[in-house]
Every structure is written in structure tokens, then in C-alpha cells.
Design an enzyme around this catalytic site. Structure first.
Site, PDB file in Angstrom:
ATOM      1  N   GLU A 117      -9.711   5.746 -29.802  1.00 28.77           N
ATOM      2  CA  GLU A 117      -8.380   5.331 -30.246  1.00 28.77           C
ATOM      3  C   GLU A 117      -7.348   6.422 -29.950  1.00 28.77           C
ATOM      4  OE1 GLU A 117      -7.835   4.300 -34.704  1.00 28.77           O
ATOM      5  OE2 GLU A 117      -7.904   6.487 -34.518  1.00 28.77           O
ATOM      6  N   ASP A 316      -5.827  -0.090 -40.025  1.00 29.98           N
ATOM      7  CA  ASP A 316      -5.934  -0.834 -38.774  1.00 29.98           C
ATOM      8  C   ASP A 316      -4.783  -1.831 -38.636  1.00 29.98           C
ATOM      9  OD1 ASP A 316      -8.573   0.316 -38.412  1.00 29.98           O
ATOM     10  OD2 ASP A 316      -9.091  -1.460 -37.234  1.00 29.98           O
TER      11      ASP A 316
END
Length: 444
Positions: A117, A316
Site C-alpha cells: 500500500e 480502509d
């Protein structure tokens, strides 16, 4: 992928439109030529066609010089600031660490690991701001240490490693792989291709091909060919998804980068856009972190509590806000995006602009438990940054309050600077019009 580690993120354009040259629309240098229009807010045609990227900061009255100074300060601090001197690095500013002269990583300071990420975010920021040395160093680390060389997930990336490159977990986080592939695609468009691993176009296509075709040779695909959505975490958790992994703007570009799978990427863009709509609560705009393929919340078997991370609006899910608005900026604002952003803004205004929580049930009930001890529970800079992107498609009268709140944030530092810092940096690029398309669609 924001895994909670108990030490256990309307019809498509026609093919002819997608293949129109996009390179002419990107600025020659983000620092030198900000290819934006101060007056543009909702652009029904999108920057892909017009070359005009919504500049919300300019709309708020800030000058080009002020905007660039803010962005450059964030780059310097997060990439080249104080690395930290304490063993836990909590006293530092930077998340970028040069491991060797040609290899670097970004560290999740709270977990002391390297995540795909963050590597994808850092690579994208580097290409957007024209920093090829840092880009190449990051890519070298990811390619050498994180990319899986064999097995069912070959050519994907292990979602986290130690800072020396040792793989911790062979599981895959699709958001990281997608950001890495998009960054490589844009590197090819901005800088051209070199040899070996720095043939960015070849490397991007290899990753994109694996996303749809690993199963052809006995492996596991990243995207489900029935729903055209990315699965949560191959090779294990593949029966659900995550709205913050749906990046329709990237898929529209991937259709040109990887023309052999153009039809699949077009279907993925349509499905991803629909998931962002379906996952959002119609009264609050809040989406869960994890969802079934129809957008309904998915509570993972490892956490069945009412306040579970996956079934609620947590870290998220913050990114789903930007995913919708990147697509709006690049490919034109659609009515659903305006409704979505207006709903979100109305909800957060009702919670108090300076005090709203960071975690909620999707019906808007605050979650008061602190799931991750090193990340702030109330009014996180990361959520403020993602909320600011809503102004790109919103029509609310007070939408610029969200832009100004991002402008007035300090650059994140200290123990929570990894996730908050990257979302802050990306939010600055989104709202300045400096998050741009660098893929020339005729470069196949």
C-alpha cells in the site's frame, strides 16, 4: 491494506475515446506548470478529454505559489525529513528510508514493516512530482523483495515485509498492487522506458496480466471474473472485497496500458464504480471496509464483534471517498458522485467539522473503541484529507470548508505519520489538480 494486525484500500468511455492521446493533457512538470484552471469545480468532461484538472485550492483563493510550497514542504518532510532517532522512530518526520544507493522503502512506523500500500502510494507521489530517483529506488525494493516469484500468486506482491526486505506474509493486498501498476504505467508515460526492471511499461503489463490470468496456469486471479471486482486478499480471503480497492479511474487507464484485456478492464471499471455506489450508506455515505460483492458489509470470521474493523467505516473505507472523486476529476463528474459527496459532507458537517470521529458504523453511530492504539481515534488527518476530495464532485454550499480544513492541517509527523501522512500528501495532490494522467494512450 489496513489489516488490523493483532500480530495474528455509468457506462465507460468508448474504445475510441480511451485510445485518444492522453500525454498532451499532463503538465510538463507539476512543480513548474500546474495544468489546472482555478475556476473549474465540476468538470462534466473530465481531465482526460480536456486537460483541465479541478484545482480546489485555487477555487478557495490560494495562489499557485502557496499551493506548490505546501506540496513541496510535504514531500520534503515525508521523504527527506528527520528519520527519527529513537528505536521506535516515533520522534521522526520521514517515512522514506534509503536502504542502499539504489533501493529504498517507506515504513509503516507503527508496525515497523513495509507494505505494498505505502510503496504504491510513494511511487505514485514520486511520479506525480517528477522525482525519478526516489521512484526507481522504491521500485527496486518492491521488485526485488516483495514481488512473488512463483506459485499461485506469481507476479503479485507480498503485502508486507520487514525493512530488510524479508517477506513476513505471502498474502496479497490488491490495493498495493494496483497502485504500483498505475505508478509504473505513469512512469512509462512521463519518463519513457529504460532497460531491465526500469522498462516500466513492460513491468506494469506483467502485473496487470497476472491480475486476470494467473488462474490460466493453475494460480489465483486477483480479480473475480464473475463480478469483475478485486478479491480481498489472494490466495486466502477471496470471497469478499473492499470498496477502497475499487479504483475505476485506474482501470480506465489500464484498458489502454493493457489493451489485450481492454474488455475486462472496462467491465472492472463499471463494476468498481457500481461497488462504490452500493457500499455507501444512502443516509450517511459511509462505506464498510470489507464488503460482499454486492456492497453489503462483510464481517470477517476473525472479528465478529459489532465494532469489527471490516464491517464498519474505518481506515480502509476512508479511501473510497477519494476513489470516487479521482474518477470524477479524470473522467467527468457523474450525478451519483455528486449525490455521494453531498451525502458524506452533510453527514460530517452534522458531526461537527472540527471534532468528527474517525470510525463509525455505516449508519453514522460513532465507534468509540480505539482499534489501533498508535493511530488517533478522533478527527484523523487521514480522514480529513480524504473528505477534502469530496469537494471535487460535491455541490454543497459549504464544500470548501472541507478543502480549507485540509489546507490548515499540519503535515503529519510522529508515530502516526505513515498512513495519515500518505493520505495527507495524496489529498493535497487531489485538491490541487496535481494528481494527473501521465499515460500516453498510444504507447502500447
Amino acid at each position: 491494506m489496513r489489516k488490523i494486525v493483532k500480530k495474528l484500500g455509468i457506462p465507460l468511455l468508448s474504445a475510441a475515446t480511451l485510445l485518444a492521446p492522453a500525454s498532451a493533457f499532463a503538465a510538463n512538470s507539476t512543480a513548474e506548470q500546474n495544468n489546472t484552471s482555478p475556476g473549474v469545480v465540476n468538470n462534466p468532461h473530465g481531465a482526460y478529454l480536456t486537460g483541465v484538472y479541478p484545482n480546489m485550492f485555487a477555487k478557495a483563493g490560494y495562489t499557485k505559489k502557496e499551493i506548490n510550497a505546501k506540496i513541496n514542504a510535504a514531500w520534503q518532510q515525508l521523504f527527506h525529513g528527520n528519520p527519527g532517532t529513537n528505536p521506535d522512530l516515533y520522534d521522526g518526520q520521514a517515512v522514506y528510508y534509503q536502504l542502499t544507493p539504489d533501493m529504498a522503502y517507506v515504513e509503516d512506523i507503527g508496525n515497523h514493516d513495509v507494505r505494498t500500500e505505502g510503496m504504491g502510494y510513494a511511487m505514485m507521489i514520486a511520479v506525480q512530482l517528477n522525482h525519478q530517483k526516489e521512484f526507481n529506488s522504491l521500485w527496486n525494493f518492491a521488485k526485488t523483495n516483495m514481488q512473488i516469484k512463483s506459485g499461485k500468486t506469481k507476479d503479485f506482491f507480498a503485502w508486507h515485509t520487514k525493512t530488510d526486505g524479508t517477506i513476513i506474509d505471502q498474502g496479497v493486498a490488491p490495493d498495493g498492487d494496483q497502485w504500483i501498476a498505475a505508478a509504473l504505467s505513469f512512469a512509462a508515460g512521463r519518463w519513457g522506458n529504460d532497460e531491465g526492471i526500469y522498462n516500466y511499461q513492460k513491468e506494469a503489463k506483467q502485473i496487470l496480466n497476472a491480475m486476470w490470468h494467473n488462474a490460466d496456469s493453475g494460480g489465483i486471479n486477483m480479480f473475480d471474473k464473475t463480478t469483475y471486482l478485486s478479491t480481498f486478499s489472494p490466495p486466502g480471503a477471496i470471497n469478499f472485497t473492499d470498496a477502497s480497492y475499487s479504483l475505476p479511474a485506474f482501470y480506465r487507464i489500464f484498458a489502454s496500458v493493457n489493451p489485450e484485456d481492454k474488455d475486462l478492464w472496462e467491465k472492472a471499471a463499471s463494476a468498481g464504480e457500481q461497488l462504490l455506489q452500493n457500499a455507501a450508506n444512502p443516509n450517511t455515505g459511509l462505506a464498510p471496509c470489507y464488503s460482499n460483492f454486492d456492497g453489503t458489509p462483510f464481517t470477517p470470521p476473525w472479528d465478529k464483534s459489532a465494532d469489527s474493523y471490516g464491517g464498519n467505516f474505518n481506515e480502509d473505507a476512508w479511501r473510497a471517498i477519494a476513489n470516487a472523486n479521482i474518477d470524477a476529476a479524470w473522467f467527468g463528474v457523474k450525478p451519483w458522485q455528486t449525490q455521494y459527496s453531498n451525502t458524506l459532507e452533510n453527514f460530517f458537517e452534522s458531526q461537527g467539522m472540527n471534532t468528527y470521529n474517525s470510525r463509525y458504523h455505516i449508519d453514522g453511530t460513532p465507534i468509540n473503541t480505539n482499534l489501533v492504539s498508535y493511530e488517533p481515534q478522533v478527527h484523523s488527518p487521514g480522514l480529513v484529507s480524504m473528505n477534502a476530495s469530496s469537494a471535487i464532485s460535491a455541490t454543497n454550499i459549504n464544500k470548501m470548508d472541507f478543502v480549507n480544513q485540509l489546507w490548515n492541517l499540519d503535515i503529519p509527523s510522529g508515530h502516526a505519520r505513515y498512513y495519515d501522512g500518505f493520505l495527507y500528501m495524496l489529498g493535497m495532490l487531489y485538491d490541487s489538480g496535481q494528481f494527473q494522467i501521465w499515460w500516453p494512450a498510444d504507447r502500447h
